[in-house]
Design a protein around this motif. Structure first.
Motif, mmCIF file in Angstrom:
data_model
loop_
_atom_site.group_PDB
_atom_site.id
_atom_site.type_symbol
_atom_site.label_atom_id
_atom_site.label_comp_id
_atom_site.label_asym_id
_atom_site.label_seq_id
_atom_site.Cartn_x
_atom_site.Cartn_y
_atom_site.Cartn_z
ATOM 1 N N SER A 29 0.830 -1.207 0.000
ATOM 2 C CA SER A 29 0.000 0.000 0.000
ATOM 3 C C SER A 29 0.861 1.252 0.000
ATOM 4 O O SER A 29 0.598 2.202 -0.749
ATOM 5 C CB SER A 29 -0.925 0.019 1.222
ATOM 6 N N SER A 48 -7.729 8.610 4.500
ATOM 7 C CA SER A 48 -8.774 7.871 3.782
ATOM 8 C C SER A 48 -8.224 7.243 2.511
ATOM 9 O O SER A 48 -8.564 6.108 2.167
ATOM 10 C CB SER A 48 -9.934 8.793 3.419
ATOM 11 N N TRP A 49 -7.389 7.976 1.827
ATOM 12 C CA TRP A 49 -6.795 7.487 0.582
ATOM 13 C C TRP A 49 -5.915 6.276 0.852
ATOM 14 O O TRP A 49 -6.007 5.261 0.167
ATOM 15 C CB TRP A 49 -6.005 8.625 -0.061
ATOM 16 N N ARG A 52 -8.073 3.260 1.812
ATOM 17 C CA ARG A 52 -8.702 2.656 0.639
ATOM 18 C C ARG A 52 -7.711 1.785 -0.128
ATOM 19 O O ARG A 52 -8.030 0.670 -0.548
ATOM 20 C CB ARG A 52 -9.263 3.719 -0.291
ATOM 21 N N ILE A 55 -7.166 -1.423 1.915
ATOM 22 C CA ILE A 55 -8.326 -2.322 1.813
ATOM 23 C C ILE A 55 -8.305 -3.050 0.467
ATOM 24 O O ILE A 55 -8.532 -4.263 0.399
ATOM 25 C CB ILE A 55 -9.647 -1.545 1.995
ATOM 26 N N ASN A 56 -8.008 -2.325 -0.584
ATOM 27 C CA ASN A 56 -7.938 -2.953 -1.910
ATOM 28 C C ASN A 56 -6.813 -3.982 -1.982
ATOM 29 O O ASN A 56 -6.969 -5.039 -2.602
ATOM 30 C CB ASN A 56 -7.780 -1.894 -2.995
ATOM 31 N N ASP A 131 -18.969 4.554 1.194
ATOM 32 C CA ASP A 131 -18.166 5.334 0.257
ATOM 33 C C ASP A 131 -16.829 4.652 -0.015
ATOM 34 O O ASP A 131 -16.417 4.533 -1.167
ATOM 35 C CB ASP A 131 -17.947 6.743 0.817
ATOM 36 N N HIS A 132 -16.165 4.190 1.032
ATOM 37 C CA HIS A 132 -14.860 3.536 0.877
ATOM 38 C C HIS A 132 -14.951 2.260 0.056
ATOM 39 O O HIS A 132 -14.080 1.971 -0.761
ATOM 40 C CB HIS A 132 -14.258 3.195 2.243
ATOM 41 N N LEU A 133 -15.983 1.471 0.318
ATOM 42 C CA LEU A 133 -16.102 0.177 -0.344
ATOM 43 C C LEU A 133 -16.922 0.244 -1.623
ATOM 44 O O LEU A 133 -17.114 -0.776 -2.294
ATOM 45 C CB LEU A 133 -16.721 -0.851 0.612
ATOM 46 N N GLU A 134 -17.430 1.445 -1.915
ATOM 47 C CA GLU A 134 -18.263 1.658 -3.101
ATOM 48 C C GLU A 134 -19.468 0.712 -3.101
ATOM 49 O O GLU A 134 -19.749 0.009 -4.064
ATOM 50 C CB GLU A 134 -17.430 1.510 -4.372
#
Length: 167
Positions: A29, A48-49, A52, A55-56, A131-134
């Motif tokens: 990351s 937050s960036w 994200r 998490i990805n 929002d984070h996980l769309e």
């Protein structure tokens, strides 16, 4: 890395259930973030960036089969704590509770583990998780509710329920 590393590592560990996989995901990351720092539009949203991206990377690691899955990693919680250690009795009880909760969370399927970790360990709101996980807000609410239900079943110690239900 010093400022955000511990939070990202804690989140990755809760999502992946393996310290070494979590460390690699966080390292990946930070490397990806360094390479793409120009894509960050608002410096105030760096946390937050990075979250994200982490998490990805965890999602990607979940999809990839690894030889490490053949060998269960020993249960490790000490590396997450930085506080002074309480007495041995309190420490033993805390380790037992944390170990049970961590193991229960790791028994959940990834989609429930993800929202539970973000909500309770990263203290994110439902809208922020969506929002984070769309995802749709109602999807996040449903996953949280089901995840809590499954955790309750696991923690109440019903091993037959766990075997019969695909989490």
């Amino acid at each position: 890395m010093q400022h955000y590393g511990d939070d990202l590592l804690r989140t990755a560990y809760m999502l992946l259930g393996d310290r070494h996989e979590a460390e690699e995901a966080v390292q990946d990351s930070f490397i990806l973030a360094f390479e793409r720092i120009g894509q960050l539009r608002d410096d105030t949203k760096l946390n937050s960036w990075l979250l994200r991206i982490a998490i990805n990377r965890c999602r990607m690691r979940q999809r990839i089969w690894s030889f490490r899955k053949l060998f269960p990693s020993p249960h490790v919680e000490k590396w997450l704590e930085k506080e002074e250690e309480p007495g041995p009795e309190v420490q033993l009880l805390q380790q037992w509770r944390k170990g049970r909760l961590t193991q229960a969370i790791h028994n959940l399927s990834y989609k429930y583990r993800e929202v539970i970790t973000l909500h309770y360990f990263q203290e994110m709101g439902i809208a922020e998780i969506a929002d984070h996980l769309e995802l749709n807000i109602n999807t996040v609410k449903a996953r949280l509710a089901r995840g809590r239900h499954y955790l309750r079943q696991i923690l109440e110690g019903d091993p037959d329920w766990i075997k019969n239900n695909q989490l």
